[in-house]
Design a protein around this motif. Structure first.
Motif, PDB file in Angstrom:
ATOM      1  N   GLU A 195       2.545  -2.344  -3.640  1.00 25.85           N
ATOM      2  CA  GLU A 195       1.413  -2.468  -2.735  1.00 25.85           C
ATOM      3  C   GLU A 195       0.308  -3.598  -2.974  1.00 25.85           C
ATOM      4  O   GLU A 195      -0.085  -4.021  -2.273  1.00 25.85           O
ATOM      5  CB  GLU A 195       0.757  -1.057  -2.621  1.00 25.85           C
ATOM      6  CG  GLU A 195       1.873  -0.173  -1.927  1.00 25.85           C
ATOM      7  CD  GLU A 195       1.251   1.210  -1.579  1.00 25.85           C
ATOM      8  OE1 GLU A 195       0.123   1.436  -1.999  1.00 25.85           O
ATOM      9  OE2 GLU A 195       1.908   1.969  -1.095  1.00 25.85           O
ATOM     10  N   GLY A 196       0.100  -3.399  -4.397  1.00 24.14           N
ATOM     11  CA  GLY A 196      -1.089  -4.486  -4.902  1.00 24.14           C
ATOM     12  C   GLY A 196      -0.767  -6.033  -4.688  1.00 24.14           C
ATOM     13  O   GLY A 196      -1.524  -6.717  -4.211  1.00 24.14           O
ATOM     14  N   ALA A 197       0.518  -6.132  -5.024  1.00 24.91           N
ATOM     15  CA  ALA A 197       1.076  -7.559  -4.767  1.00 24.91           C
ATOM     16  C   ALA A 197       1.150  -8.084  -3.442  1.00 24.91           C
ATOM     17  O   ALA A 197       0.629  -9.207  -2.971  1.00 24.91           O
ATOM     18  CB  ALA A 197       2.391  -7.794  -5.444  1.00 24.91           C
ATOM     19  N   ARG A 198       1.539  -7.150  -2.535  1.00 25.63           N
ATOM     20  CA  ARG A 198       1.985  -7.440  -1.098  1.00 25.63           C
ATOM     21  C   ARG A 198       0.441  -7.724  -0.515  1.00 25.63           C
ATOM     22  O   ARG A 198       0.043  -8.256   0.456  1.00 25.63           O
ATOM     23  CB  ARG A 198       2.608  -6.393  -0.353  1.00 25.63           C
ATOM     24  CG  ARG A 198       4.140  -6.469  -1.073  1.00 25.63           C
ATOM     25  CD  ARG A 198       4.703  -5.469  -0.170  1.00 25.63           C
ATOM     26  NE  ARG A 198       4.977  -5.852   1.293  1.00 25.63           N
ATOM     27  CZ  ARG A 198       5.660  -5.310   2.301  1.00 25.63           C
ATOM     28  NH1 ARG A 198       5.608  -3.903   2.000  1.00 25.63           N
ATOM     29  NH2 ARG A 198       5.733  -5.751   3.565  1.00 25.63           N
ATOM     30  N   ALA A 199      -0.579  -6.720  -0.695  1.00 29.61           N
ATOM     31  CA  ALA A 199      -1.842  -6.662  -0.259  1.00 29.61           C
ATOM     32  C   ALA A 199      -2.609  -8.111  -0.670  1.00 29.61           C
ATOM     33  O   ALA A 199      -3.531  -8.619   0.308  1.00 29.61           O
ATOM     34  CB  ALA A 199      -2.733  -5.602  -0.622  1.00 29.61           C
ATOM     35  N   ALA A 200      -2.144  -8.461  -1.684  1.00 34.81           N
ATOM     36  CA  ALA A 200      -2.718 -10.085  -2.183  1.00 34.81           C
ATOM     37  C   ALA A 200      -1.997 -11.073  -1.793  1.00 34.81           C
ATOM     38  O   ALA A 200      -2.298 -12.401  -2.075  1.00 34.81           O
ATOM     39  CB  ALA A 200      -2.889 -10.211  -3.800  1.00 34.81           C
ATOM     40  N   GLY A 201      -0.902 -10.868  -0.966  1.00 30.79           N
ATOM     41  CA  GLY A 201      -0.156 -11.971  -0.165  1.00 30.79           C
ATOM     42  C   GLY A 201       0.952 -12.433  -1.055  1.00 30.79           C
ATOM     43  O   GLY A 201       1.589 -13.428  -0.704  1.00 30.79           O
TER      44      GLY A 201
END
Length: 234
Positions: free
Chosen positions: A190-196
């Protein structure tokens, strides 16, 4: 997620429980710490067994949420508190933590990790991205990485997008050109995807279901090699 990530230029990798199991390492480190204290600060081990020392460390973490990104500071401070509580010089915490940290970095890689890192690093720059305090050199894997971003060094940890963006900045690539790989769904995926960034979830135990069709679910890093290395060698 498509079989090939278009425009992929770099990979970021979590460390603990992605490249090696962390709980056995922490257990060994806590034994090493307790043994050091038995030799150099015996009053501490008379009052604190290993479970009590860990509980003290957990209390420090609870009381200092502003230190949540810095496991080293939390552990070091808790050792100092135990020393002071038992009449020893809290300055001994430096040497005591060194004993802990050396054992914490005696890490046993998962079986496929060395070969997978070798293959991946041949085709992509690899950047370690961790909330922990492992030392790549002591762990014996530094040669595979172009660098490392740790929460302790940077000041915030995953899933904050800023630490992902810092890794991208150091790699010299845009977030959408990076695949992040880690074992923790919230922190890593979730962290990576939220950061693009793109994300791959490393789940070494059988997953009940794929949580999201846009996220690769892999059981080991060898699957990542199978997916990514042929795409740049064929």
């Amino acid at each position: 997620m498509a079989a090939v990530i278009a425009g992929l230029r770099a990979i970021t990798l979590d460390l603990d429980d992605t490249l090696w199991p962390i709980e056995p390492a922490i257990a060994r480190a806590e034994i090493a710490l307790h043994d050091w204290l038995a030799r150099h600060a015996p009053a501490v081990v008379q009052r604190y067994d290993r479970i009590a020392l860990r509980a003290l460390r957990d209390r420090v973490a609870e009381q200092r949420p502003d230190w949540a990104h810095d496991f080293t500071r939390i552990r070091h401070h808790s050792i100092g508190l135990a020393l002071a509580d038992c009449g020893h010089d809290p300055a001994l915490a430096d040497a005591a933590f060194e004993a802990f940290f050396a054992a914490r970095n005696e890490l046993l890689l998962y079986e496929e990790v060395e070969a997978a890192l070798t293959a991946l690093a041949t085709h992509y720059p690899l950047m370690a991205l961790t909330n922990g305090n492992a030392d790549l050199r002591l762990a014996g894997v530094a040669q595979h990485f172009v660098g490392s971003v740790s929460a302790r060094e940077f000041g915030v940890g995953k899933p904050d997008p800023r630490i992902f963006h810092e890794a991208c900045r150091r790699l010299g690539v845009a977030p959408h050109e990076v695949l992040h790989v880690g074992d923790d769904w919230m922190l890593d995926v979730e962290g990576a995807r939220a950061a693009g960034l793109h994300a791959a979830w490393l789940c070494r135990t059988p997953a009940a279901a794929v949580r999201d069709a846009e996220v690769w679910t892999i059981a080991h890093l060898g699957e990542l090699v199978d997916r990514l290395v042929p795409s740049v060698t064929n």
